[in-house]
Design a protein around this motif. Structure first.
Motif, mmCIF file in Angstrom:
data_model
loop_
_atom_site.group_PDB
_atom_site.id
_atom_site.type_symbol
_atom_site.label_atom_id
_atom_site.label_comp_id
_atom_site.label_asym_id
_atom_site.label_seq_id
_atom_site.Cartn_x
_atom_site.Cartn_y
_atom_site.Cartn_z
ATOM 1 N N ILE A 145 21.502 -6.395 7.308
ATOM 2 C CA ILE A 145 22.173 -6.567 6.027
ATOM 3 C C ILE A 145 21.228 -7.118 4.962
ATOM 4 O O ILE A 145 21.593 -7.194 3.791
ATOM 5 C CB ILE A 145 23.404 -7.491 6.168
ATOM 6 C CG1 ILE A 145 22.976 -8.909 6.579
ATOM 7 C CG2 ILE A 145 24.399 -6.896 7.143
ATOM 8 C CD1 ILE A 145 24.137 -9.901 6.609
ATOM 9 N N LYS A 146 20.006 -7.500 5.345
ATOM 10 C CA LYS A 146 19.048 -8.039 4.391
ATOM 11 C C LYS A 146 18.403 -6.913 3.591
ATOM 12 O O LYS A 146 18.255 -5.785 4.073
ATOM 13 C CB LYS A 146 17.969 -8.837 5.117
ATOM 14 C CG LYS A 146 18.505 -10.045 5.872
ATOM 15 C CD LYS A 146 17.374 -10.764 6.603
ATOM 16 C CE LYS A 146 17.889 -11.970 7.377
ATOM 17 N NZ LYS A 146 16.794 -12.645 8.112
ATOM 18 N N ASP A 147 17.988 -7.245 2.354
ATOM 19 C CA ASP A 147 17.319 -6.246 1.522
ATOM 20 C C ASP A 147 15.940 -5.897 2.071
ATOM 21 O O ASP A 147 15.463 -4.772 1.909
ATOM 22 C CB ASP A 147 17.184 -6.759 0.083
ATOM 23 C CG ASP A 147 18.524 -6.742 -0.644
ATOM 24 O OD1 ASP A 147 19.451 -6.091 -0.140
ATOM 25 O OD2 ASP A 147 18.624 -7.377 -1.708
ATOM 26 N N ARG A 148 15.280 -6.858 2.700
ATOM 27 C CA ARG A 148 13.984 -6.619 3.344
ATOM 28 C C ARG A 148 14.105 -6.973 4.817
ATOM 29 O O ARG A 148 14.526 -8.077 5.161
ATOM 30 C CB ARG A 148 12.878 -7.456 2.699
ATOM 31 C CG ARG A 148 12.544 -7.024 1.280
ATOM 32 C CD ARG A 148 11.438 -7.882 0.691
ATOM 33 N NE ARG A 148 11.073 -7.441 -0.645
ATOM 34 C CZ ARG A 148 10.160 -6.531 -0.910
ATOM 35 N NH1 ARG A 148 9.495 -5.959 0.092
ATOM 36 N NH2 ARG A 148 9.886 -6.174 -2.157
ATOM 37 N N THR A 149 13.766 -6.029 5.659
ATOM 38 C CA THR A 149 13.895 -6.253 7.093
ATOM 39 C C THR A 149 12.890 -5.398 7.851
ATOM 40 O O THR A 149 12.335 -4.432 7.301
ATOM 41 C CB THR A 149 15.338 -5.922 7.567
ATOM 42 O OG1 THR A 149 15.480 -6.235 8.945
ATOM 43 C CG2 THR A 149 15.653 -4.448 7.351
ATOM 44 N N THR A 150 12.650 -5.767 9.103
ATOM 45 C CA THR A 150 11.694 -5.040 9.945
ATOM 46 C C THR A 150 12.362 -4.685 11.267
ATOM 47 O O THR A 150 12.174 -5.369 12.277
ATOM 48 C CB THR A 150 10.426 -5.890 10.189
ATOM 49 O OG1 THR A 150 9.901 -6.337 8.937
ATOM 50 C CG2 THR A 150 9.362 -5.073 10.908
ATOM 51 N N PRO A 151 13.186 -3.637 11.283
ATOM 52 C CA PRO A 151 13.862 -3.250 12.526
ATOM 53 C C PRO A 151 12.914 -2.544 13.498
ATOM 54 O O PRO A 151 11.959 -1.873 13.101
ATOM 55 C CB PRO A 151 14.958 -2.295 12.042
ATOM 56 C CG PRO A 151 14.426 -1.728 10.761
ATOM 57 C CD PRO A 151 13.573 -2.791 10.145
ATOM 58 N N ALA A 152 13.211 -2.689 14.774
ATOM 59 C CA ALA A 152 12.477 -1.999 15.838
ATOM 60 C C ALA A 152 13.491 -1.336 16.754
ATOM 61 O O ALA A 152 14.558 -1.901 17.030
ATOM 62 C CB ALA A 152 11.612 -2.983 16.623
ATOM 63 N N TRP A 153 13.162 -0.135 17.221
ATOM 64 C CA TRP A 153 14.073 0.556 18.115
ATOM 65 C C TRP A 153 13.296 1.448 19.075
ATOM 66 O O TRP A 153 12.143 1.809 18.837
ATOM 67 C CB TRP A 153 15.118 1.352 17.344
ATOM 68 C CG TRP A 153 14.629 2.542 16.583
ATOM 69 C CD1 TRP A 153 14.644 3.851 16.962
ATOM 70 C CD2 TRP A 153 14.021 2.537 15.271
ATOM 71 N NE1 TRP A 153 14.111 4.660 15.995
ATOM 72 C CE2 TRP A 153 13.725 3.886 14.942
ATOM 73 C CE3 TRP A 153 13.711 1.532 14.355
ATOM 74 C CZ2 TRP A 153 13.122 4.244 13.744
ATOM 75 C CZ3 TRP A 153 13.119 1.892 13.159
ATOM 76 C CH2 TRP A 153 12.826 3.217 12.864
ATOM 77 N N LEU A 154 13.957 1.810 20.159
ATOM 78 C CA LEU A 154 13.386 2.650 21.204
ATOM 79 C C LEU A 154 14.080 4.006 21.188
ATOM 80 O O LEU A 154 15.305 4.077 21.081
ATOM 81 C CB LEU A 154 13.556 1.981 22.570
ATOM 82 C CG LEU A 154 12.769 2.560 23.746
ATOM 83 C CD1 LEU A 154 11.281 2.276 23.581
ATOM 84 C CD2 LEU A 154 13.272 1.960 25.063
ATOM 85 N N THR A 155 13.308 5.082 21.280
ATOM 86 C CA THR A 155 13.852 6.438 21.353
ATOM 87 C C THR A 155 13.425 7.077 22.665
ATOM 88 O O THR A 155 12.238 7.079 22.998
ATOM 89 C CB THR A 155 13.356 7.304 20.174
ATOM 90 O OG1 THR A 155 13.781 6.724 18.949
ATOM 91 C CG2 THR A 155 13.902 8.725 20.279
ATOM 92 N N VAL A 156 14.396 7.620 23.402
ATOM 93 C CA VAL A 156 14.136 8.309 24.671
ATOM 94 C C VAL A 156 14.787 9.685 24.595
ATOM 95 O O VAL A 156 15.957 9.807 24.209
ATOM 96 C CB VAL A 156 14.692 7.526 25.869
ATOM 97 C CG1 VAL A 156 14.389 8.265 27.176
ATOM 98 C CG2 VAL A 156 14.125 6.116 25.918
ATOM 99 N N GLN A 157 14.025 10.731 24.941
ATOM 100 C CA GLN A 157 14.555 12.091 24.952
ATOM 101 C C GLN A 157 14.154 12.803 26.236
ATOM 102 O O GLN A 157 13.009 12.685 26.682
ATOM 103 C CB GLN A 157 14.025 12.894 23.762
ATOM 104 C CG GLN A 157 14.540 12.457 22.405
ATOM 105 C CD GLN A 157 13.898 13.245 21.288
ATOM 106 O OE1 GLN A 157 12.728 13.044 20.976
ATOM 107 N NE2 GLN A 157 14.660 14.152 20.679
ATOM 108 N N LEU A 158 15.100 13.531 26.805
ATOM 109 C CA LEU A 158 14.849 14.399 27.957
ATOM 110 C C LEU A 158 15.189 15.815 27.514
ATOM 111 O O LEU A 158 16.341 16.132 27.233
ATOM 112 C CB LEU A 158 15.709 13.988 29.148
ATOM 113 C CG LEU A 158 15.567 14.844 30.413
ATOM 114 C CD1 LEU A 158 14.130 14.791 30.958
ATOM 115 C CD2 LEU A 158 16.554 14.390 31.486
#
Length: 346
Positions: A145-158
Protein backbone atom coordinates in the motif's frame (compact mmCIF):
# COMPACT_ATOMS: atom_id res chain seq x y z
CA UNK A 1 -6.12 -26.27 -32.70
CA UNK A 2 -3.33 -23.73 -33.04
CA UNK A 3 -5.55 -21.38 -35.06
CA UNK A 4 -8.39 -21.76 -32.55
CA UNK A 5 -6.13 -20.68 -29.66
CA UNK A 6 -4.88 -17.68 -31.67
CA UNK A 7 -8.48 -16.58 -32.35
CA UNK A 8 -9.38 -17.03 -28.66
CA UNK A 9 -6.45 -14.91 -27.54
CA UNK A 10 -7.21 -12.12 -30.01
CA UNK A 11 -10.88 -12.07 -29.01
CA UNK A 12 -9.91 -11.89 -25.36
CA UNK A 13 -7.61 -8.96 -26.11
CA UNK A 14 -10.49 -7.00 -27.68
CA UNK A 15 -13.12 -7.72 -25.01
CA UNK A 16 -11.47 -6.51 -21.82
CA UNK A 17 -11.85 -3.38 -19.79
CA UNK A 18 -9.54 -0.44 -20.30
CA UNK A 19 -6.31 -0.51 -18.37
CA UNK A 20 -6.08 1.48 -15.14
CA UNK A 21 -3.12 1.84 -12.84
CA UNK A 22 -3.15 1.04 -9.16
CA UNK A 23 0.40 2.38 -8.78
CA UNK A 24 -0.68 6.02 -9.16
CA UNK A 25 -1.15 8.40 -6.21
CA UNK A 26 -4.42 9.66 -7.66
CA UNK A 27 -5.94 6.19 -7.94
CA UNK A 28 -9.53 6.00 -6.68
CA UNK A 29 -9.14 2.34 -5.78
CA UNK A 30 -7.21 2.78 -2.52
CA UNK A 31 -10.38 2.58 -0.43
CA UNK A 32 -10.97 -1.01 -1.54
CA UNK A 33 -10.14 -3.69 1.04
CA UNK A 34 -8.45 -5.58 -1.79
CA UNK A 35 -6.22 -2.63 -2.74
CA UNK A 36 -2.93 -4.30 -1.74
CA UNK A 37 -3.81 -7.54 -3.52
CA UNK A 38 -4.90 -5.66 -6.65
CA UNK A 39 -1.54 -3.87 -6.70
CA UNK A 40 0.33 -7.16 -6.38
CA UNK A 41 -1.64 -8.80 -9.17
CA UNK A 42 -1.19 -5.83 -11.48
CA UNK A 43 2.54 -5.94 -10.78
CA UNK A 44 2.53 -9.57 -11.93
CA UNK A 45 0.78 -8.65 -15.19
CA UNK A 46 3.52 -6.09 -15.90
CA UNK A 47 5.97 -9.02 -15.96
CA UNK A 48 3.92 -11.52 -17.94
CA UNK A 49 5.22 -12.55 -21.40
CA UNK A 50 4.84 -9.99 -24.19
CA UNK A 51 2.14 -10.62 -26.82
CA UNK A 52 2.81 -9.23 -30.29
CA UNK A 53 2.27 -9.48 -34.05
CA UNK A 54 5.23 -8.13 -36.03
CA UNK A 55 7.08 -7.97 -39.32
CA UNK A 56 10.39 -9.82 -38.86
CA UNK A 57 13.77 -9.32 -40.48
CA UNK A 58 15.80 -12.47 -39.86
CA UNK A 59 19.47 -12.65 -40.78
CA UNK A 60 21.84 -15.58 -40.11
CA UNK A 61 24.87 -14.77 -38.00
CA UNK A 62 26.54 -17.94 -39.20
CA UNK A 63 26.39 -18.99 -42.85
CA UNK A 64 24.17 -22.02 -43.20
CA UNK A 65 26.02 -25.10 -44.40
CA UNK A 66 22.82 -26.18 -46.18
CA UNK A 67 20.73 -23.29 -47.64
CA UNK A 68 17.03 -22.98 -46.83
CA UNK A 69 14.54 -24.32 -49.36
CA UNK A 70 11.14 -23.13 -50.55
CA UNK A 71 8.65 -23.51 -47.70
CA UNK A 72 11.36 -23.07 -45.05
CA UNK A 73 11.82 -19.29 -45.25
CA UNK A 74 14.13 -19.13 -48.28
CA UNK A 75 12.56 -15.84 -49.47
CA UNK A 76 12.21 -14.26 -46.03
CA UNK A 77 9.19 -13.76 -43.78
CA UNK A 78 6.01 -11.68 -43.67
CA UNK A 79 4.80 -12.05 -40.10
CA UNK A 80 5.67 -13.47 -36.73
CA UNK A 81 3.24 -13.67 -33.84
CA UNK A 82 3.70 -14.40 -30.17
CA UNK A 83 0.22 -15.08 -28.82
CA UNK A 84 0.83 -15.70 -25.17
CA UNK A 85 -1.04 -15.26 -21.92
CA UNK A 86 -1.08 -16.53 -18.36
CA UNK A 87 -4.76 -17.25 -17.73
CA UNK A 88 -5.54 -16.85 -14.04
CA UNK A 89 -6.91 -19.85 -12.14
CA UNK A 90 -6.57 -18.15 -8.74
CA UNK A 91 -5.34 -14.76 -7.57
CA UNK A 92 -5.04 -13.68 -3.96
CA UNK A 93 -7.85 -11.73 -2.31
CA UNK A 94 -7.93 -9.95 1.06
CA UNK A 95 -10.38 -12.50 2.52
CA UNK A 96 -8.12 -15.48 1.69
CA UNK A 97 -5.85 -17.06 4.31
CA UNK A 98 -2.47 -15.35 4.51
CA UNK A 99 -0.55 -17.74 2.23
CA UNK A 100 -3.30 -17.69 -0.43
CA UNK A 101 -3.22 -13.88 -0.50
CA UNK A 102 0.35 -14.15 -1.74
CA UNK A 103 -0.32 -16.61 -4.57
CA UNK A 104 -1.40 -16.65 -8.19
CA UNK A 105 -2.03 -19.89 -10.08
CA UNK A 106 -2.20 -19.76 -13.88
CA UNK A 107 -2.75 -21.83 -17.00
CA UNK A 108 -0.01 -20.67 -19.36
CA UNK A 109 -0.38 -20.69 -23.14
CA UNK A 110 2.06 -19.44 -25.80
CA UNK A 111 1.76 -19.96 -29.56
CA UNK A 112 4.42 -18.57 -31.91
CA UNK A 113 3.72 -18.91 -35.66
CA UNK A 114 5.85 -17.51 -38.49
CA UNK A 115 4.62 -16.77 -42.03
CA UNK A 116 7.20 -17.02 -44.83
CA UNK A 117 7.26 -15.27 -48.21
CA UNK A 118 7.78 -18.61 -49.93
CA UNK A 119 5.28 -19.87 -52.47
CA UNK A 120 4.73 -23.31 -50.96
CA UNK A 121 3.47 -23.97 -47.41
CA UNK A 122 4.13 -20.43 -46.17
CA UNK A 123 2.90 -21.00 -42.60
CA UNK A 124 5.63 -22.74 -40.62
CA UNK A 125 4.74 -25.07 -37.72
CA UNK A 126 4.37 -22.94 -34.61
CA UNK A 127 5.85 -23.16 -31.18
CA UNK A 128 3.21 -24.47 -28.79
CA UNK A 129 3.73 -24.05 -25.05
CA UNK A 130 1.13 -25.21 -22.53
CA UNK A 131 1.47 -25.66 -18.80
CA UNK A 132 0.91 -24.39 -15.28
CA UNK A 133 2.37 -21.41 -13.48
CA UNK A 134 2.64 -20.29 -9.86
CA UNK A 135 3.64 -16.92 -8.35
CA UNK A 136 4.35 -16.41 -4.64
CA UNK A 137 4.88 -13.04 -2.97
CA UNK A 138 7.89 -13.30 -0.65
CA UNK A 139 7.77 -9.81 0.85
CA UNK A 140 5.18 -8.25 3.16
CA UNK A 141 1.68 -7.63 1.81
CA UNK A 142 1.46 -4.54 4.03
CA UNK A 143 4.23 -2.82 2.07
CA UNK A 144 2.12 -2.98 -1.10
CA UNK A 145 0.00 0.00 0.00
CA UNK A 146 3.06 2.28 0.16
CA UNK A 147 3.87 4.66 -2.69
CA UNK A 148 7.46 3.35 -2.72
CA UNK A 149 8.07 -0.32 -2.11
CA UNK A 150 10.39 -3.17 -3.07
CA UNK A 151 8.34 -6.36 -3.52
CA UNK A 152 9.94 -9.74 -4.18
CA UNK A 153 8.22 -12.80 -5.57
CA UNK A 154 8.93 -16.28 -6.90
CA UNK A 155 7.68 -17.57 -10.28
CA UNK A 156 7.54 -21.30 -11.10
CA UNK A 157 6.37 -22.70 -14.44
CA UNK A 158 6.07 -26.26 -15.74
CA UNK A 159 5.61 -26.18 -19.53
CA UNK A 160 5.36 -28.62 -22.41
CA UNK A 161 6.97 -27.19 -25.56
CA UNK A 162 6.51 -28.73 -29.01
CA UNK A 163 5.48 -28.07 -32.62
CA UNK A 164 2.88 -30.75 -33.04
CA UNK A 165 4.95 -33.87 -33.84
CA UNK A 166 3.98 -33.65 -37.50
CA UNK A 167 6.78 -35.67 -39.06
CA UNK A 168 10.26 -37.07 -38.56
CA UNK A 169 12.86 -34.98 -36.77
CA UNK A 170 15.42 -35.22 -39.60
CA UNK A 171 14.89 -35.32 -43.35
CA UNK A 172 17.25 -35.80 -46.29
CA UNK A 173 17.26 -33.36 -49.19
CA UNK A 174 17.78 -34.15 -52.88
CA UNK A 175 21.55 -34.12 -52.39
CA UNK A 176 21.32 -36.62 -49.53
CA UNK A 177 22.16 -34.09 -46.79
CA UNK A 178 20.57 -34.69 -43.40
CA UNK A 179 18.84 -31.59 -42.06
CA UNK A 180 16.36 -30.59 -39.39
CA UNK A 181 12.79 -30.81 -40.64
CA UNK A 182 12.03 -27.08 -40.73
CA UNK A 183 8.86 -27.56 -42.76
CA UNK A 184 6.96 -29.84 -40.39
CA UNK A 185 9.29 -30.88 -37.59
CA UNK A 186 9.01 -33.31 -34.71
CA UNK A 187 10.12 -31.21 -31.78
CA UNK A 188 9.18 -31.96 -28.16
CA UNK A 189 10.54 -31.07 -24.75
CA UNK A 190 9.37 -29.99 -21.29
CA UNK A 191 10.88 -27.50 -18.92
CA UNK A 192 10.68 -26.44 -15.31
CA UNK A 193 11.49 -22.74 -14.80
CA UNK A 194 12.12 -21.06 -11.44
CA UNK A 195 12.65 -17.28 -11.25
CA UNK A 196 13.34 -14.97 -8.31
CA UNK A 197 11.97 -11.48 -9.03
CA UNK A 198 12.75 -8.21 -7.28
CA UNK A 199 11.16 -4.86 -8.16
CA UNK A 200 11.49 -1.24 -7.09
CA UNK A 201 8.17 0.54 -7.43
CA UNK A 202 7.81 4.31 -7.33
CA UNK A 203 4.07 4.94 -7.48
CA UNK A 204 3.04 7.04 -10.42
CA UNK A 205 6.53 6.94 -11.93
CA UNK A 206 8.12 3.57 -12.73
CA UNK A 207 8.55 -0.10 -11.99
CA UNK A 208 12.19 -1.20 -12.15
CA UNK A 209 12.73 -4.94 -11.82
CA UNK A 210 15.17 -7.77 -12.35
CA UNK A 211 14.93 -11.55 -12.19
CA UNK A 212 17.38 -14.46 -12.02
CA UNK A 213 16.50 -18.10 -12.42
CA UNK A 214 17.18 -21.56 -13.74
CA UNK A 215 15.48 -23.78 -16.32
CA UNK A 216 15.80 -27.54 -16.53
CA UNK A 217 14.52 -29.76 -19.33
CA UNK A 218 12.47 -32.73 -18.13
CA UNK A 219 12.18 -35.99 -20.06
CA UNK A 220 8.63 -37.20 -19.44
CA UNK A 221 7.30 -40.43 -20.87
CA UNK A 222 4.88 -41.02 -23.71
CA UNK A 223 3.76 -38.23 -26.04
CA UNK A 224 5.32 -35.61 -23.73
CA UNK A 225 8.78 -37.13 -24.00
CA UNK A 226 11.83 -35.22 -25.19
CA UNK A 227 12.82 -35.82 -28.82
CA UNK A 228 15.93 -38.03 -28.49
CA UNK A 229 17.70 -36.16 -31.33
CA UNK A 230 17.88 -33.09 -29.06
CA UNK A 231 20.03 -34.75 -26.43
CA UNK A 232 23.42 -33.06 -26.02
CA UNK A 233 22.54 -30.50 -28.71
CA UNK A 234 19.59 -28.44 -27.44
CA UNK A 235 20.81 -27.95 -23.87
CA UNK A 236 19.45 -29.49 -20.68
CA UNK A 237 19.99 -26.52 -18.36
CA UNK A 238 19.65 -22.76 -18.78
CA UNK A 239 20.59 -19.85 -16.55
CA UNK A 240 17.97 -17.10 -16.90
CA UNK A 241 18.14 -13.35 -16.36
CA UNK A 242 15.73 -10.51 -17.13
CA UNK A 243 15.55 -6.77 -16.57
CA UNK A 244 12.62 -4.41 -17.09
CA UNK A 245 11.92 -0.68 -16.78
CA UNK A 246 8.31 0.38 -17.11
CA UNK A 247 6.81 3.83 -16.82
CA UNK A 248 3.58 3.31 -14.93
CA UNK A 249 0.46 4.32 -16.83
CA UNK A 250 -2.04 6.55 -15.07
CA UNK A 251 -4.79 9.13 -15.56
CA UNK A 252 -4.17 12.64 -14.25
CA UNK A 253 -7.03 15.05 -13.57
CA UNK A 254 -6.14 18.70 -14.27
CA UNK A 255 -8.05 21.98 -14.15
CA UNK A 256 -9.30 23.14 -17.51
CA UNK A 257 -7.64 26.25 -18.94
CA UNK A 258 -11.13 27.71 -19.45
CA UNK A 259 -12.54 27.16 -15.96
CA UNK A 260 -11.13 25.95 -12.64
CA UNK A 261 -14.45 24.22 -12.00
CA UNK A 262 -14.00 22.09 -15.11
CA UNK A 263 -11.70 19.10 -14.88
CA UNK A 264 -9.74 17.67 -17.76
CA UNK A 265 -8.44 14.12 -17.84
CA UNK A 266 -5.01 13.79 -19.43
CA UNK A 267 -4.06 10.37 -20.78
CA UNK A 268 -0.58 9.27 -19.80
CA UNK A 269 1.45 7.16 -22.19
CA UNK A 270 3.18 3.97 -21.11
CA UNK A 271 6.68 2.93 -22.13
CA UNK A 272 8.59 -0.20 -21.22
CA UNK A 273 11.95 -1.74 -21.94
CA UNK A 274 12.62 -5.40 -21.23
CA UNK A 275 15.46 -7.77 -21.88
CA UNK A 276 15.33 -11.55 -21.37
CA UNK A 277 18.57 -13.52 -21.51
CA UNK A 278 19.55 -17.15 -21.21
CA UNK A 279 22.79 -19.07 -21.08
CA UNK A 280 22.77 -22.77 -22.00
CA UNK A 281 24.72 -24.95 -19.58
CA UNK A 282 25.68 -28.59 -19.82
CA UNK A 283 26.77 -31.08 -22.47
CA UNK A 284 26.41 -29.87 -26.08
CA UNK A 285 28.74 -32.41 -27.67
CA UNK A 286 26.21 -33.25 -30.44
CA UNK A 287 25.62 -29.65 -31.45
CA UNK A 288 26.82 -29.39 -35.08
CA UNK A 289 29.18 -26.40 -34.67
CA UNK A 290 32.44 -25.97 -32.78
CA UNK A 291 31.13 -22.75 -31.24
CA UNK A 292 28.13 -23.91 -29.18
CA UNK A 293 26.36 -20.49 -29.15
CA UNK A 294 25.13 -20.81 -25.59
CA UNK A 295 23.97 -17.20 -25.11
CA UNK A 296 20.67 -15.73 -26.37
CA UNK A 297 19.15 -12.32 -25.69
CA UNK A 298 15.76 -10.70 -26.37
CA UNK A 299 15.20 -6.93 -26.11
CA UNK A 300 11.73 -5.37 -26.26
CA UNK A 301 10.70 -1.72 -26.43
CA UNK A 302 6.95 -1.16 -26.10
CA UNK A 303 4.83 1.98 -26.34
CA UNK A 304 1.16 2.25 -25.36
CA UNK A 305 -0.35 5.55 -26.59
CA UNK A 306 -2.80 5.86 -23.69
CA UNK A 307 -4.07 4.01 -20.65
CA UNK A 308 -7.33 3.23 -22.46
CA UNK A 309 -5.56 1.26 -25.19
CA UNK A 310 -5.15 -2.50 -25.43
CA UNK A 311 -2.92 -2.31 -28.52
CA UNK A 312 0.34 -0.40 -28.79
CA UNK A 313 3.61 -0.62 -30.69
CA UNK A 314 6.66 -2.81 -30.31
CA UNK A 315 10.28 -3.05 -31.40
CA UNK A 316 11.89 -6.44 -30.75
CA UNK A 317 15.45 -7.58 -31.26
CA UNK A 318 17.00 -10.98 -30.66
CA UNK A 319 20.35 -12.63 -31.16
CA UNK A 320 21.25 -16.27 -30.52
CA UNK A 321 19.84 -19.63 -31.52
CA UNK A 322 16.58 -19.25 -33.44
CA UNK A 323 13.75 -19.76 -30.93
CA UNK A 324 11.22 -21.14 -33.48
CA UNK A 325 10.46 -24.84 -32.91
CA UNK A 326 13.12 -27.06 -34.49
CA UNK A 327 15.42 -24.22 -35.72
CA UNK A 328 17.68 -24.14 -32.66
CA UNK A 329 20.62 -25.15 -34.88
CA UNK A 330 20.31 -21.78 -36.70
CA UNK A 331 22.22 -18.76 -35.31
CA UNK A 332 20.34 -15.57 -36.18
CA UNK A 333 19.71 -11.91 -35.58
CA UNK A 334 16.00 -11.03 -35.55
CA UNK A 335 14.66 -7.48 -35.74
CA UNK A 336 10.91 -6.86 -35.60
CA UNK A 337 8.48 -3.96 -35.72
CA UNK A 338 4.81 -4.48 -35.00
CA UNK A 339 1.84 -4.34 -32.65
CA UNK A 340 1.97 -5.04 -28.93
CA UNK A 341 -1.16 -6.34 -27.16
CA UNK A 342 -2.17 -6.68 -23.54
CA UNK A 343 -4.92 -8.65 -21.89
CA UNK A 344 -5.75 -6.92 -18.61
CA UNK A 345 -6.63 -9.16 -15.71
CA UNK A 346 -8.44 -7.66 -12.74
Amino acid sequence: MTRLFIVMLLLAATHVNAQHSLWSPDSLSNSSPNFAMDRYNQLLTYHDPIMYLAFPLIEPLKTRTIPLKDGEGKDGYWLEGNFTNRFVIHRGKYYNPGWLQRTRFTFDVAITPRLTRDESSPLLPSNNRFGLGFDLLLSSTGNLIKDRTTPAWLTVQLLHYSNGHADSFFIRDDEGNQRNNYRSGDFSTNNLRVLFNLANVSAGKHVLSAAVGWQRELDLSGPLGVSPQMRNSYGKHRALFSFQWLRVSRLVVRNSIFSTATKKIAKQRQFSFRTDMEYIAGDLSNYPYKNKYRFGCHAYLTYMPSTTNEVGFLIHGYTGRDYLNIRFDDIVFIGELGLYMRINKR
